[in-house]
Design a protein around this motif. Structure first.
Motif, mmCIF file in Angstrom:
data_model
loop_
_atom_site.group_PDB
_atom_site.id
_atom_site.type_symbol
_atom_site.label_atom_id
_atom_site.label_comp_id
_atom_site.label_asym_id
_atom_site.label_seq_id
_atom_site.Cartn_x
_atom_site.Cartn_y
_atom_site.Cartn_z
ATOM 1 N N ILE A 13 3.794 -0.183 4.634
ATOM 2 C CA ILE A 13 3.294 0.737 3.614
ATOM 3 C C ILE A 13 3.863 0.422 2.230
ATOM 4 N N ASN A 14 4.988 -0.260 2.182
ATOM 5 C CA ASN A 14 5.563 -0.633 0.890
ATOM 6 C C ASN A 14 4.702 -1.638 0.139
ATOM 7 N N GLN A 15 3.743 -2.248 0.806
ATOM 8 C CA GLN A 15 2.845 -3.207 0.171
ATOM 9 C C GLN A 15 1.515 -2.573 -0.245
ATOM 10 N N LEU A 16 1.380 -1.274 -0.040
ATOM 11 C CA LEU A 16 0.139 -0.571 -0.371
ATOM 12 C C LEU A 16 0.252 0.052 -1.772
ATOM 13 N N PRO A 17 -0.713 -0.202 -2.657
ATOM 14 C CA PRO A 17 -0.613 0.326 -4.020
ATOM 15 C C PRO A 17 -0.557 1.855 -4.070
ATOM 16 N N GLY A 18 -1.331 2.530 -3.245
ATOM 17 C CA GLY A 18 -1.316 3.995 -3.257
ATOM 18 C C GLY A 18 0.056 4.556 -2.911
ATOM 19 N N TYR A 19 0.709 3.950 -1.928
ATOM 20 C CA TYR A 19 2.045 4.388 -1.547
ATOM 21 C C TYR A 19 3.029 4.145 -2.693
ATOM 22 N N ALA A 20 2.974 2.963 -3.305
ATOM 23 C CA ALA A 20 3.880 2.643 -4.406
ATOM 24 C C ALA A 20 3.647 3.580 -5.597
ATOM 25 N N ILE A 21 2.394 3.902 -5.876
ATOM 26 C CA ILE A 21 2.081 4.808 -6.987
ATOM 27 C C ILE A 21 2.615 6.204 -6.685
ATOM 28 N N ARG A 22 2.459 6.667 -5.447
ATOM 29 C CA ARG A 22 2.997 7.989 -5.071
ATOM 30 C C ARG A 22 4.504 8.009 -5.220
ATOM 31 N N ARG A 23 5.180 6.952 -4.785
ATOM 32 C CA ARG A 23 6.645 6.880 -4.907
ATOM 33 C C ARG A 23 7.050 6.863 -6.384
ATOM 34 N N LEU A 24 6.340 6.088 -7.196
ATOM 35 C CA LEU A 24 6.672 6.047 -8.614
ATOM 36 C C LEU A 24 6.450 7.408 -9.261
#
Length: 161
Positions: A13-24
């Motif tokens: 999931i760390n390679q998924l843009p949606g997940y990274a955007i949510r974390r940011l």
């Protein structure tokens, strides 16, 4: 008897843009709240204060579009800011049904007090990037937001304020 579905593929999931955007986003809100501290302003409240400060007399529907929120959520934000004595609704002179939004003097002071903390939070978010990377990141982020805006549940409207 129903067949057992094939197992879902293993994905990082760390390679998924949606997940990274949510974390940011989580990180951004955390930094903002840490910087703003005792002022007690949320990022959405700041956006509403800034937009109304930039455009005194804006109506609530235009504010909602300008900060990319649905109208009922925006109404709640305005209600809370009004309760705090930072914003007021006034009847529009040309349309008695319409309400214009204005910052009160306390709201203007709250906005002025929040801006330095907000700017520090923005700087901290981008701190890991070089100046060139920051510029490119913001360019690409703006492109993603603009190109995907209509897919939002509350599309925003960008303008100079």
């Amino acid at each position: 008897m129903k067949p057992v579905p094939a197992p879902a593929p293993a994905l990082d999931i760390n390679q998924l843009p949606g997940y990274a955007i949510r974390r940011l986003h989580q990180i951004s809100v955390g930094i903002f709240l840490q910087e703003v501290g005792d002022l007690g302003v949320t990022p959405v409240q700041y956006a509403a204060l800034q937009r109304v400060g930039n455009q005194p007399g804006i109506d609530q529907r235009t504010l909602a579009r300008g900060i990319a929120l649905d109208t009922s959520t925006t109404a709640g934000v305005v209600d809370r800011l009004e309760t705090r004595g930072w914003m007021e609704r006034r009847t529009a002179p040309e349309d008695r049904r319409a309400r214009q939004l204005f910052l009160t003097p306390d709201g203007q002071r709250a906005l002025a007090a929040t801006v330095p903390a907000m700017l520090r939070s923005q700087e901290q978010i981008l701190a890991p990037l070089t100046p060139a990377q920051r510029k490119e990141f913001m360019r690409l982020l703006g492109m993603l937001v603009e190109e995907n805006n209509t897919l939002s549940r509350a599309p925003g409207h960008r303008d100079a304020s």
